[in-house]
Structures are given as C-alpha cells and as structure tokens.
Design a protein around this motif. Structure first.
Motif, PDB file in Angstrom:
ATOM      1  N   ASN A 212       0.876  -1.218   0.125  1.00  0.00           N
ATOM      2  CA  ASN A 212       0.125   0.120  -0.114  1.00  0.00           C
ATOM      3  C   ASN A 212       0.951   1.334  -0.063  1.00  0.00           C
ATOM      4  O   ASN A 212       0.333   2.192   0.277  1.00  0.00           O
ATOM      5  N   CYS A 214       1.883   4.522  -1.373  1.00  0.00           N
ATOM      6  CA  CYS A 214       1.028   5.519  -2.355  1.00  0.00           C
ATOM      7  C   CYS A 214       2.121   6.306  -2.636  1.00  0.00           C
ATOM      8  O   CYS A 214       2.936   6.694  -2.380  1.00  0.00           O
ATOM      9  N   HIS A 238      -0.129   2.746  -6.784  1.00  0.00           N
ATOM     10  CA  HIS A 238       0.742   2.474  -5.404  1.00  0.00           C
ATOM     11  C   HIS A 238       2.051   1.862  -5.824  1.00  0.00           C
ATOM     12  O   HIS A 238       2.309   1.550  -7.187  1.00  0.00           O
ATOM     13  N   ASP A 402      -4.404   3.767   3.573  1.00  0.00           N
ATOM     14  CA  ASP A 402      -3.718   4.620   2.513  1.00  0.00           C
ATOM     15  C   ASP A 402      -2.791   5.829   3.307  1.00  0.00           C
ATOM     16  O   ASP A 402      -3.070   5.909   4.307  1.00  0.00           O
TER      17      ASP A 402
END
Length: 411
Positions: A212, A214, A238, A402
């Motif tokens: 994850n 990002c 990602h 996130d």
C-alpha cells in the motif's frame, strides 16, 4: 439481526463448511457446529482459548509444521488485511480423552480478514476442510487405481508446493518494493526547514500493509514578500510507479508556484505538464498561497479534499470554493479557478490527504465531520500540538490503509 433483516448469526451457525472466528491474537471467538464436530472438541473447549493451546503440533513428530504454517498465514492476514488460501497441510490432532495419542489429519485452510468500520482487521474467519480420508484412500485402493491415485496426489502436492513457494517469493518481492518505495518517498519528501516568520508542522504516515505504498506528497515554498505556497497532492496508484510520478509532479508544482500569479495558474501549468507524465492522470492537488501582508489566503483545488481554515474562535471553514477536476480529467485545456478568503493572526490552515478521513464502508462526509470536530476541540493549539492531536483523534489504532500527509500552518 441488522438493518437488512438477515440474521447473520443464524447464517454462521448454518454454514455447511467448518468455520471459526479468531481474534488477531488467534483466540477463538466463535465456531459453528460443523467445526466442533470436525475437530472433535466441544464449543466450551474452544471459545476464549488460544488456537495453538488447543491444537499444538504433534510433539512426537520432529517434522511437524502445521501449527507454524497456519500461525504464519493467520498473522499475515491480520497484518495485511488480505485473504489467504493455504496449501494442503498435514496437521495431526490429539485424540479427545486419549492424551498422547495423535491422529494423522490433513486439512485445506482458507483465512479471511473481517474488517471494522475503519478498515482495520478486527477478526479472522478461519475456514477449513478436512481431506484426511481422501489422502488415506490411496492405501485402500487396488493396485492400478492406487498407482493412479498416488501419481495424482504427487502431482497435486508438487503443484501446491510450487504455488506456495511462488507466493512466498512474490511476497518477498512486494516487501522489497515497499522498502524501496518508502525510501524514495522519504528522499523526495524531506521535512521542511523553519519558515522565516511563521510556524508549520508536517506529518507523514505510510499506509499499513506491504502493498500500500502510495503517491501522497506535500510541499512548502516561501515566495517573495510575506507569502508562502503550500500544497498537498495524491497520485493514483501504489508502489514505485506512484512514488516516481509523485516526485515529478511535486517538483513541477514547486517551480510553477514560484513564478505563477496565483494558485489557479500554478495548477493550470501543472495540469499541462501532467499530460506528458505517464501515471499522472487523475492526480488530485490542493494549492494555497498565504499572504501575511494582506491577511488573505488564495487557493485552488484540482479534485482534492478541501483544506480547512481553523479560525481563532474555533470556527471551522472548509475551503471548497474553487474546486476543479483532477489533473488530466479534461481532454481540452481550461484555466483553473481560484478564490480568496481572509484570515486573522492566530488562525491555522490544515491540509491533508484522504488517508486521514476516508474509511472503508463509510461516507466521506463522516470523516470530514470527525476532522471538523477534532479541530474545534483543539483550536488555539500551536501547529505541532494541533498536528499531533489530529492524528491521535483520527488515525485508526492499527494505522490507515492509505498514506496520510498532514500539514498545519500557523497563520
């Protein structure tokens, strides 16, 4: 029962497959009757107990690995929030009421995360099918059929081992990419130095889970006069690709902010540049110019969540008056809007990315209301204290799924 009218507890009990609910610490919370029948344990022998206290490995088998393999899978599911189907396992079970006597058993487990309202793993659904009879059938078949069964079993076992090894290698590759992407992000998002006359606090929290990483980013640039350009952005995607795109857009916007007449024009230039950068489509950006000489804050948004102006009296004002589509959303070139609002000394400007307020299975307005409530409660705090308080109030205990960037500018 819940709002849907479905009794999910009754559904759980009626499932024909053996299923158990475990905490992330691997303690039994619930089991269905099929599960208790299959493992030969009463419900009260399971609920509230640690999985491997109930089902340890066979101590008489030095090669036993069932508990180790199952524990590793369950902990990965708890850490990543991703479902995992395990390869066929031999996991012997002690015969009830016959201490020290172990039965040879074969299992096919699937472990699935159960998420809470904030998107964190709250429980693990452990479904397991027993295939012991199928594995032992080879010893009861005729010669020809037995040979075929053994060949098929050997092929299945080989394929399962190959798949398990491939999954492990893929996981290691993902972990390496995660580490490289984090290092790249850290290099491209250094903590800002002290501003000439004013205070700013920056916080960056990477997403939990190995896949994850990002493209969230931020930037602060001092401009001529008593002015400051401050921005946050979020690249779709990602990993290393998103981190690379983030670095290009951040540098381009930093340069554009220094020569543009206002934030609208700077985002207009950035949008034109983004057309030449693969992966920059749909990037969101919020850019504000703060002018202390006039007491005005001018801003423009390319599809990003609204920044917040926290007034001295605790009033919370979302800056949503100049919102335009994300970068690359329009096929033709159109100028970007901007608007200005006044501020007074002692106010604070708060910019953030969606990891701070977005949660799975929840409307975005719920997260924005949480942010507004937190700001109102902590108004009057300095930038550093306010940033810490916001993260403490809004970030899930296990971390967000996130990335989260947060900037607080003392005005």
């Amino acid at each position: 029962m819940n709002g849907s009218g479905i009794d999910y507890e009754a559904v759980f009990r009626a499932l024909p497959a053996p299923v158990a609910l475990l905490t992330t610490d691997l303690v039994y919370v619930d089991v269905n009757e099929t599960f208790t029948t299959m493992v030969g344990r009463a419900r009260e022998q399971l609920i509230g107990r640690y999985l491997f206290d109930v089902f340890p490995d066979n101590p008489d088998d030095p090669a036993a690995s069932g508990a180790r393999n199952l524990g590793a899978s369950l902990r990965r599911v708890a850490a990543t929030g991703e479902r995992e189907a395990m390869a066929l396992q031999r996991y012997d079970v002690e015969v009830p009421d016959r201490p020290g006597v172990w039965e040879e058993r074969y299992w096919s487990p699937v472990n699935t995360p159960v998420l809470d309202a904030d998107g964190n793993v709250a429980l693990i659904l452990h479904r397991v099918e027993e295939v012991t009879e199928l594995m032992k059938a080879r010893g009861r078949t005729g010669t020809v059929e037995g040979d075929r069964a053994r060949v098929l079993e050997a092929e299945l076992y080989t394929r399962a081992k190959e798949l398990q090894e491939a999954n492990q290698e893929l996981r290691r590759a993902h972990d390496r990419e995660h580490e490289v992407a984090l290092s790249l992000q850290a290099a491209m998002l250094p903590m800002p130095g002290p501003l000439e006359h004013h205070r700013a606090a920056v916080r960056y929290r990477p997403a939990v889970g190995s896949l994850n990483v990002c493209g969230d980013w931020y930037d602060l640039a001092e401009l001529p006069g008593e002015r400051l350009a401050v921005a946050v952005g979020d690249v779709v995607g990602h990993g290393l690709t998103a981190a690379g795109v983030m670095g290009q857009l951040r540098s381009a916007l930093s340069a554009a902010s220094r020569v543009a007449e206002g934030p609208g024009q700077a985002l207009e230039v950035l949008g034109l540049y983004a057309r030449s950068v693969d992966g920059a489509e749909s990037t969101t950006v919020f850019l504000a110019f703060v002018d202390w000489s006039t007491g005005m804050l001018t801003y423009s948004s390319a599809g990003h969540l609204p920044a917040v102006l926290l007034h001295v009296d605790g009033t919370v004002q979302f800056l949503d008056g100049a919102t335009d589509p994300p970068l690359g959303a329009r096929p033709e070139h159109v100028g970007r809007p901007q608007t200005a609002v006044p501020f007074t000394t002692g106010a604070a400007l708060v910019l953030y990315t969606d990891g701070l307020v977005e949660r799975r299975h929840e409307a975005i307005d719920t997260g924005l209301h949480r942010l507004a409530d937190a700001l109102a409660r902590h108004h009057g705090a300095g930038p550093e204290a306010l940033a810490d308080a916001i993260l403490s109030d809004l970030m899930p205990a296990g971390g967000a799924t996130d990335d989260t960037a947060l900037l607080v500018i003392g005005l």
